[in-house]
Design a protein around this motif. Structure first.
Motif, PDB file in Angstrom:
ATOM      1  N   ARG A 312     -30.311  -3.005  34.233  1.00  0.00           N
ATOM      2  CA  ARG A 312     -29.726  -3.635  33.034  1.00  0.00           C
ATOM      3  C   ARG A 312     -30.276  -5.042  32.833  1.00  0.00           C
ATOM      4  O   ARG A 312     -30.537  -5.460  31.704  1.00  0.00           O
ATOM      5  N   LEU A 315     -33.568  -4.800  31.078  1.00  0.00           N
ATOM      6  CA  LEU A 315     -33.452  -4.437  29.666  1.00  0.00           C
ATOM      7  C   LEU A 315     -32.956  -5.603  28.820  1.00  0.00           C
ATOM      8  O   LEU A 315     -33.372  -5.763  27.665  1.00  0.00           O
ATOM      9  N   GLU A 316     -32.060  -6.410  29.389  1.00  0.00           N
ATOM     10  CA  GLU A 316     -31.526  -7.527  28.618  1.00  0.00           C
ATOM     11  C   GLU A 316     -32.607  -8.542  28.265  1.00  0.00           C
ATOM     12  O   GLU A 316     -32.479  -9.286  27.293  1.00  0.00           O
ATOM     13  N   LEU A 318     -35.336  -7.904  26.999  1.00  0.00           N
ATOM     14  CA  LEU A 318     -36.033  -7.476  25.785  1.00  0.00           C
ATOM     15  C   LEU A 318     -35.397  -8.044  24.528  1.00  0.00           C
ATOM     16  O   LEU A 318     -36.017  -8.001  23.456  1.00  0.00           O
ATOM     17  N   ARG A 319     -34.199  -8.554  24.625  1.00  0.00           N
ATOM     18  CA  ARG A 319     -33.457  -8.928  23.424  1.00  0.00           C
ATOM     19  C   ARG A 319     -34.160 -10.028  22.627  1.00  0.00           C
ATOM     20  O   ARG A 319     -34.353  -9.899  21.412  1.00  0.00           O
ATOM     21  N   ILE A 377     -26.637   0.337  28.855  1.00  0.00           N
ATOM     22  CA  ILE A 377     -27.329  -0.236  27.693  1.00  0.00           C
ATOM     23  C   ILE A 377     -26.310  -1.074  26.936  1.00  0.00           C
ATOM     24  O   ILE A 377     -25.324  -0.551  26.420  1.00  0.00           O
ATOM     25  N   SER A 378     -26.523  -2.356  26.871  1.00  0.00           N
ATOM     26  CA  SER A 378     -25.530  -3.253  26.281  1.00  0.00           C
ATOM     27  C   SER A 378     -25.472  -3.108  24.765  1.00  0.00           C
ATOM     28  O   SER A 378     -26.441  -2.672  24.121  1.00  0.00           O
ATOM     29  N   LEU A 381     -28.205  -5.122  22.859  1.00  0.00           N
ATOM     30  CA  LEU A 381     -29.516  -4.482  22.831  1.00  0.00           C
ATOM     31  C   LEU A 381     -29.528  -3.322  21.841  1.00  0.00           C
ATOM     32  O   LEU A 381     -30.474  -3.168  21.053  1.00  0.00           O
ATOM     33  N   ARG A 384     -30.015  -4.249  18.291  1.00  0.00           N
ATOM     34  CA  ARG A 384     -31.367  -4.644  17.883  1.00  0.00           C
ATOM     35  C   ARG A 384     -32.285  -3.444  17.652  1.00  0.00           C
ATOM     36  O   ARG A 384     -33.461  -3.628  17.345  1.00  0.00           O
TER      37      ARG A 384
END
Length: 501
Positions: A312, A315-316, A318-319, A377-378, A381, A384
């Motif tokens: 996680r 992935l964060e 990428l924001r 997956i937040s 994210l 977006r």
């Protein structure tokens, strides 16, 4: 003459700051000092330079040699300074005329035999040298990269002896023609005609290609999510000249072995890192900052398969790049900025076992495990991502009797036409439109469409970011249909393609 000055360049991200290689020969016991904040690779150049000078037929001076790499506070790395150091020593010892050195910049790693080996960052250095008004001398293996950049005066050399002969006028080096086509291997791209059924997914893929939108596909294993993603580059427009130079500038920062693997010059990048990738591998980093997968996917596609299996925290990261199109790497003594205008395409299963909602295979997951799986997956994210669709499992009858869909060529023609409308109207893709541009009259969004979207936002409690992303997708749907104005139907289609989860 006991002093010589040779120009070269360091690397800091995609920037290539000027480095002045100063060589001085003094009296005293024979020594060779290299100063100016060199790292281990640069310090080792003393042995390479000594052997290369002797093997090239020159005399290594039995003097106290001091080579300074200025500015002193700029870290110097890699073997690219071998060639300028060797030329500086030859010029300072009088074995090489120093008159012509000022109009050139040099970079290249020397073998012990005097042969020149390719270096990283050739295109980035050439672009900066062109702005300074100087020509560049590179190893012959780097010359093809330099041909990508128009307006650059570049010469490719095989060894140290050839560079010395060029500077003395005895035998001039061949000049690389600016903008010359580079002969690189190419492979045929997978065709969208191989995909059977999945009409919604094909439509979403076409919309994503037309407007450069991000896409998330949710579905059981084996439904064709990866297959669809791999066919996205085949329907995207070819790289423009500016994009081609930007892509190859980033490619030139890779080690030579990886550059050969990425030698598809005309095709847009397609990066698909494994879900075990670290934050530095995905975003970039290191003590000497290198581009990550998101920068290597610049002007192309970043495909993240099994999205919830990524950490996680990774992935964060990428924001911010998804919004800004650049990534900033900050270290204690270095900062680097890499472009990262990538198109995110991701795929995931609906649950840990993968069969939630499958028509024939029962799901073994508890509601709590499904929630934990999706919570990886937040919300920010997901907010977006422009398109979120379901890719259902096909029945045996659909697999065996359904005819193949449209080919990539047919879809690419519609995508190219939609891109032309966008460029004519606003000079950019719809995904790059700012909120102010979406609110303006040029976007062509009708009042009825705005009222419809306002009602949807109220009912679904969507964010302001979702509002603008739906408008962008609706604008792309209208462009594919050839409509100048976004209508209620376009808005509803865009909303329907955002509700996969």
């Amino acid at each position: 003459m006991s002093f010589a000055l040779v120009y070269s360049r360091a690397l800091c991200g995609t920037d290539a700051p000027l480095v002045e290689v100063e060589a001085h020969l003094g009296n005293g016991l024979p020594q060779f000092h290299l100063v100016g904040l060199p790292d281990t690779e640069v310090k080792e150049s003393r042995d390479r330079v000594r052997a290369a000078i002797v093997q090239s037929g020159f005399e290594f001076p039995a003097k106290k040699i001091t080579v300074n790499l200025a500015p002193a506070d700029l870290p110097k790395e890699s073997g690219r300074f071998d060639l300028p150091v060797a030329l500086g020593i030859l010029a300072a010892s009088g074995q090489l005329a120093a008159d012509g050195l000022a109009r050139y910049e040099f970079a290249g790693e020397l073998a012990l035999s005097g042969r020149l080996r390719a270096v990283r960052g050739a295109l980035a250095m050439v672009r900066q040298g062109r702005l300074a008004g100087r020509a560049f001398v590179l190893p012959a293996d780097n010359a093809a990269q330099a041909a990508v950049s128009d307006g650059a005066e570049v010469y490719g050399a095989a060894d140290l002896r050839a560079v010395a002969a060029h500077l003395s006028g005895a035998a001039l080096l061949p000049r690389v023609r600016a903008g010359a086509p580079v002969s690189l291997p190419s492979v045929p791209l997978p065709d969208l005609g191989d995909v059977k059924g999945q009409h919604t997914a094909r439509l979403a893929l076409e919309i994503a290609a037309a407007g450069a939108h991000s896409l998330l596909m949710v579905g059981p294993p084996g439904t064709g999510k990866s297959m669809l993603a791999q066919r996205l580059p085949g329907i995207l427009p070819p790289l423009s000249e500016e994009e081609r130079v930007a892509v190859w500038t980033l490619r030139s920062l890779l080690p030579q072995t990886q550059q050969q693997e990425e030698a598809l010059l005309q095709q847009r990048p397609f990066r698909s890192p494994h879900h075990s990738a670290s934050a530095a591998a995905l975003v970039g980093g290191g003590s000497d900052p290198r581009p990550g997968e998101i920068s290597l996917a610049h002007c192309g596609v970043l495909f993240l398969d099994e999205l919830p299996e990524f950490e996680r925290r990774v992935l964060e990261m990428l924001r911010e790049p998804l919004e800004s199109g650049v990534v900033h790497i900050a270290r204690a003594n270095r900062r680097a900025v890499f472009p990262a205008a990538f198109q995110l395409v991701a795929a995931m299963n609906p649950c840990p076992c993968g069969y939630l909602g499958h028509p024939s295979k029962p799901c073994r997951c508890s509601p709590e495990s499904v929630r934990r799986y999706r919570d990886k997956i937040s919300g920010p994210l997901l907010d977006r991502i422009d398109l979120t669709i379901e890719v259902p499992a096909l029945s045996a009858a659909e697999l065996t009797h359904t005819r193949a869909g449209e080919s990539s060529a047919a879809v690419a023609a519609r995508v190219a036409a939609a891109r032309q409308r966008q460029n004519a109207r606003q000079g950019k893709t719809n995904a790059a439109l700012s909120p102010a541009e979406l609110d303006g009259e040029a976007a062509g969004i009708g009042s009825e469409a705005r009222q419809t979207l306002a009602a949807v936002l109220e009912r679904l409690s969507l964010s302001a970011r979702s509002y603008h992303r739906i408008l962008r997708v609706a604008r792309t749907v209208a462009d594919l249909a050839g409509d100048d104005t976004v209508t209620r139907a376009h808005i509803l289609k865009a909303v329907g393609l955002r509700r996969g989860l």
